[in-house]
Design a protein around this motif. Structure first.
Motif, short mmCIF file in Angstrom:
data_model
loop_
_atom_site.label_atom_id
_atom_site.label_comp_id
_atom_site.label_asym_id
_atom_site.label_seq_id
_atom_site.Cartn_x
_atom_site.Cartn_y
_atom_site.Cartn_z
N MET A 73 0.84 -1.18 0.00
CA MET A 73 0.00 0.00 0.00
C MET A 73 0.89 1.24 0.00
SD MET A 73 -2.92 0.93 2.72
CE MET A 73 -3.75 2.45 2.70
N LYS A 74 0.46 2.24 -0.73
CA LYS A 74 1.21 3.50 -0.80
C LYS A 74 0.37 4.61 -0.20
CE LYS A 74 3.68 5.05 -4.42
NZ LYS A 74 3.95 5.56 -5.77
N LEU A 75 1.01 5.43 0.61
CA LEU A 75 0.36 6.60 1.20
C LEU A 75 0.85 7.83 0.45
CD1 LEU A 75 -1.30 8.00 3.44
CD2 LEU A 75 0.82 8.04 4.79
N SER A 76 -0.08 8.57 -0.13
CA SER A 76 0.26 9.81 -0.84
C SER A 76 -0.14 11.00 0.02
CB SER A 76 -0.46 9.89 -2.18
OG SER A 76 0.00 8.88 -3.04
N ILE A 77 0.83 11.88 0.25
CA ILE A 77 0.61 13.09 1.04
C ILE A 77 0.85 14.27 0.12
CG2 ILE A 77 1.38 14.46 3.01
CD1 ILE A 77 2.39 11.75 4.19
N ILE A 78 -0.08 15.21 0.11
CA ILE A 78 0.05 16.39 -0.72
C ILE A 78 0.03 17.61 0.19
CG2 ILE A 78 -0.91 17.73 -2.64
CD1 ILE A 78 -2.41 15.06 -3.39
N THR A 79 1.09 18.41 0.11
CA THR A 79 1.22 19.59 0.96
C THR A 79 1.29 20.84 0.09
OG1 THR A 79 2.48 18.27 2.56
CG2 THR A 79 2.58 20.67 2.79
N CYS B 48 7.81 20.23 8.54
CA CYS B 48 6.79 19.42 7.88
C CYS B 48 7.43 18.25 7.13
CB CYS B 48 5.98 20.28 6.92
SG CYS B 48 4.85 19.37 5.87
N LEU B 49 8.46 18.53 6.35
CA LEU B 49 9.13 17.49 5.58
C LEU B 49 9.74 16.42 6.49
CD1 LEU B 49 10.95 19.74 2.96
CD2 LEU B 49 8.77 18.53 2.70
N GLU B 50 10.36 16.85 7.57
CA GLU B 50 10.96 15.91 8.51
C GLU B 50 9.90 15.06 9.20
OE1 GLU B 50 13.37 18.42 10.99
OE2 GLU B 50 15.06 18.32 9.58
N SER B 51 8.76 15.64 9.47
CA SER B 51 7.68 14.90 10.10
C SER B 51 7.23 13.73 9.22
CB SER B 51 6.50 15.83 10.38
OG SER B 51 5.41 15.12 10.90
N VAL B 52 7.12 13.98 7.93
CA VAL B 52 6.72 12.92 7.00
C VAL B 52 7.86 11.91 6.82
CG1 VAL B 52 6.06 12.41 4.62
CG2 VAL B 52 5.06 14.39 5.80
N THR B 53 9.07 12.41 6.66
CA THR B 53 10.23 11.56 6.39
C THR B 53 10.52 10.60 7.53
OG1 THR B 53 11.19 13.25 4.97
CG2 THR B 53 12.69 11.60 5.81
N THR B 54 10.28 11.00 8.75
CA THR B 54 10.66 10.18 9.90
C THR B 54 9.56 9.22 10.35
OG1 THR B 54 9.98 11.93 11.43
CG2 THR B 54 12.30 11.89 10.75
N GLN B 55 8.51 9.07 9.60
CA GLN B 55 7.46 8.11 9.96
C GLN B 55 8.05 6.71 9.98
OE1 GLN B 55 4.31 9.02 11.00
NE2 GLN B 55 5.36 10.98 10.90
N GLU C 248 4.89 2.50 2.05
CA GLU C 248 5.55 3.36 1.08
C GLU C 248 4.88 4.73 1.09
OE1 GLU C 248 6.53 3.56 -3.69
OE2 GLU C 248 5.40 1.86 -2.90
N ILE C 249 5.69 5.77 1.15
CA ILE C 249 5.16 7.14 1.21
C ILE C 249 5.60 7.90 -0.04
CG2 ILE C 249 5.25 9.36 2.40
CD1 ILE C 249 5.60 7.85 5.00
N GLU C 250 4.64 8.62 -0.61
CA GLU C 250 4.89 9.55 -1.70
C GLU C 250 4.42 10.91 -1.18
OE1 GLU C 250 3.63 9.66 -6.28
OE2 GLU C 250 1.95 9.54 -4.88
N HIS C 251 5.33 11.87 -1.11
CA HIS C 251 5.00 13.19 -0.57
C HIS C 251 5.19 14.26 -1.64
CE1 HIS C 251 5.71 16.36 2.84
NE2 HIS C 251 4.60 16.57 2.18
N TRP C 252 4.08 14.85 -2.04
CA TRP C 252 4.10 15.94 -3.02
C TRP C 252 4.01 17.27 -2.29
CZ3 TRP C 252 4.90 16.16 -8.15
CH2 TRP C 252 4.89 14.97 -8.86
#
Length: 87
Positions: free
Chosen positions: A1-7, A19-26, A31-35
């Motif tokens: 499963m992939k989690l997509s986060i859009i900021t 914000c970026l570190e918060s997502v990166t350190t999960q 799998e994370i995709e952060h836009w």
């Protein structure tokens, strides 16, 4: 499963790295995709995101050349619609 986060962002150099570190350190096994969609920031927000993204392949970026207040939000909605269309 992939989690997509859009900021969507506009002139948030003061807090975008947090914000970026918060997502990166999960720690989840997902799998994370952060836009990060920049709506024409003039305070170097996008440059900070681009520099950060060099070390993180999950981070994707897009920048609009001119702020129109809702560019980032509209792009986020369209991206979400594309993601949901796969289901």
């Amino acid at each position: 499963m992939k989690l997509s986060i859009i900021t969507p962002v506009y002139n948030r150099k003061d807090c975008i790295i947090r914000c970026l570190e918060s997502v990166t350190t999960q720690k989840e096994e997902i799998e994370i995709e952060h836009w990060v969609v920049d709506d024409g920031s003039i305070d170097n927000t996008f440059e900070l995101v681009e520099e950060y993204s060099i070390n993180y392949s999950h981070l994707k970026t897009h920048k609009f050349s001119k702020n129109r207040v809702c560019n980032g939000v509209i792009t986020s909605i369209h991206t979400l619609q594309e993601i949901l269309s796969y289901f």
